[in-house]
Enzyme design. Structure first.
Site, PDB file in Angstrom:
ATOM      1  N   HIS A 241      -5.320   2.153   3.244  1.00 18.61           N
ATOM      2  CA  HIS A 241      -5.695   1.251   2.364  1.00 18.61           C
ATOM      3  C   HIS A 241      -6.857   0.683   3.137  1.00 18.61           C
ATOM      4  O   HIS A 241      -7.726   0.105   2.053  1.00 18.61           O
ATOM      5  CB  HIS A 241      -3.905   0.474   2.577  1.00 18.61           C
ATOM      6  CG  HIS A 241      -4.616  -1.178   2.350  1.00 18.61           C
ATOM      7  ND1 HIS A 241      -4.594  -1.778   2.926  1.00 18.61           N
ATOM      8  CD2 HIS A 241      -4.008  -1.682   1.258  1.00 18.61           C
ATOM      9  CE1 HIS A 241      -4.735  -2.964   2.588  1.00 18.61           C
ATOM     10  NE2 HIS A 241      -4.092  -2.579   1.315  1.00 18.61           N
TER      11      HIS A 241
ATOM     12  N   HIS B  70       4.855   0.895  -3.741  1.00 19.59           N
ATOM     13  CA  HIS B  70       3.748   0.163  -2.413  1.00 19.59           C
ATOM     14  C   HIS B  70       2.832   1.061  -1.407  1.00 19.59           C
ATOM     15  O   HIS B  70       3.803   0.881  -1.000  1.00 19.59           O
ATOM     16  CB  HIS B  70       3.202  -1.479  -2.981  1.00 19.59           C
ATOM     17  CG  HIS B  70       2.485  -1.640  -1.720  1.00 19.59           C
ATOM     18  ND1 HIS B  70       2.183  -2.953  -0.533  1.00 19.59           N
ATOM     19  CD2 HIS B  70       1.027  -1.333  -2.099  1.00 19.59           C
ATOM     20  CE1 HIS B  70       1.096  -2.818  -0.374  1.00 19.59           C
ATOM     21  NE2 HIS B  70       0.305  -2.340  -1.696  1.00 19.59           N
TER      22      HIS B  70
END
Length: 431
Positions: A101, A59
């Site tokens: 992100h 991730h």
């Protein structure tokens, strides 16, 4: 009225999760008689699309050992054995896809210093040339100064086919042409089919919470695997009709191992869908993902995930200080003066340990420090408070004005020594 504090003792086995799971199970739709017991999830033969165990997705790279979505994080993830690298996509003012992100540059760069008059510092308001002036590493630790935001092209080059890639269409409605631009980039690199990377993991996946954007992408490149994300993970208890329709255009759906059972996972797989886990880092939670038969294990710490899958000790760097427990929802304010939420560290040795320079992070990457000249006596606790207060020999107050410890589903606490090496990793299930 606030609930009383739930203090989780530091036990490193799935037995820790049994106690918390009783509360977590209440949030699961009543699709099965006993939806979330550890006993149920571990019964019977494990069934999965990949019989060798879940494929490990990193991730944002190895994002608990380096600044997320930078070269450093992805190189660390590859070194740690990650099968697939995940990254989020945004688009610059001049139409270049970049790996970051957030839709704003503020959290993970020094944009407020370099461009102080450009608030709110949205990615879409900056050209690539401007973004390349930013430092995307120092916010994590000065040792990473000079790390930059990567373009999608640079991300492909960095990986060079070593692992699979899983770009996320983060907010396609904010970036006109993003879906088409991603398809164009994938065609240019030959990522147009369900092929394998050098490590035999799927070469490319495209994922999104935006169903319309993901359907649009599927229409452009129907052979590329896709993952539909959804908060709350409703697909794990969806009707037969919903799962049948999903299987006509998407490859996988996501689930949370705290809220699912092995039988639910098998049912979704029986419709031809694969199952990707929520992001989890604690060894016991990673073990749950494995035993429930998930196809893909999503984690910030691929080294820990690989160790769990190989039945090896996850962290060999511990010197005797562990995260003993967490108080995440105390009576009164979570950031009360001289009180509130805290993380308790314990000295497990028979000698005093100086922990000056140690730090903690929670899942959202908020940094918590211990006090100067902090020492834990043998067998004793040292409390690291989130809010304000007066330091004591056995406690330090970080002075934050908002709580940071999650009180729903799961959270993770990471302990680092002064060299920024992770020494302990603690997970808990909140009620």
């Amino acid at each position: 009225m606030q609930r009383p504090a739930f203090i989780v003792n530091h036990l490193r086995s799935a037995l820790v999760l049994v106690a918390g799971l009783a509360a977590a199970a209440a949030t699961i739709p009543p699709a099965e008689a006993s939806p979330a017991s550890i006993t149920d999830t571990n019964q019977g033969a494990v069934h999965r699309a990949n019989p060798r165990g879940p494929v490990v997705w990193s991730h944002r790279g190895a994002s608990k050992n380096a600044p997320e979505e930078t070269t450093a994080a992805y190189e660390r993830a590859l070194a740690d054995g990650a099968d697939v690298l995940e990254g989020d996509l945004a688009q610059t003012k001049d139409g270049v896809l970049v790996v970051i992100h957030d839709n704003t540059l503020a959290r993970t760069t020094n944009v407020e210093e370099v461009f102080p008059d450009r608030a709110p510092w949205n990615v879409a308001d900056f050209t690539l040339a401007e973004i390349k002036q930013l430092d995307a590493g120092s916010w994590w630790d000065p040792a990473f100064a000079g790390q930059q935001i990567l373009t999608l092209h640079e991300w492909f080059e960095l990986n060079h086919g070593r692992a699979g890639l899983a770009p996320e269409l983060k907010s396609p409605t904010l970036y006109p042409g993003m879906v088409e631009n991603l398809a164009k980039e994938l065609r240019a690199w030959g990522y147009t089919h369900d092929l394998k990377a050098k490590n035999r993991a799927p070469q490319i996946w495209v994922q999104s919470f935006d169903e319309a954007g993901l359907r649009q992408f599927h229409a452009l490149l129907p052979e590329v695997p896709t993952l539909l994300l959804r908060s709350g993970y409703p697909f794990m208890t969806a009707s037969d009709e919903v799962l049948t329709e999903l299987a006509t255009w998407t490859t996988a759906v996501a689930g949370n191992p705290v809220q699912t059972t092995a039988s639910q996972v098998r049912r979704v797989q029986s419709f031809g869908l694969q199952v990707v886990s929520e992001v989890e880092d604690g060894p016991s939670l990673l073990s749950m993902i494995e035993h429930q038969g998930y196809d893909y294990m999503f984690t910030d710490v691929p080294n820990v995930a690989k160790a769990v899958l190989a039945d090896k000790k996850p962290l060999r760097t511990n010197r005797g200080v562990i995260v003993d427990s967490v108080v995440y929802n105390p009576e009164g304010s979570d950031v009360a003066v001289n009180g509130g939420e805290y993380v308790a560290l314990r000295n497990t040795t028979d000698k005093p340990i100086n922990i000056s320079g140690y730090t903690l992070r929670e899942f959202g990457n908020t940094l918590l420090r211990v006090g100067d000249d902090a020492v834990i006596e043998p067998g004793s606790l040292y409390k690291v408070y989130v809010g304000p207060g007066t330091d004591r020999p056995n406690a330090h107050f970080n002075g934050l004005t908002t709580p940071v410890l999650a009180d729903t589903v799961t959270d993770h606490i990471y302990l680092y020594n002064p060299d920024q090496v992770m020494e302990d990793l603690y997970s808990y299930i909140a009620s």
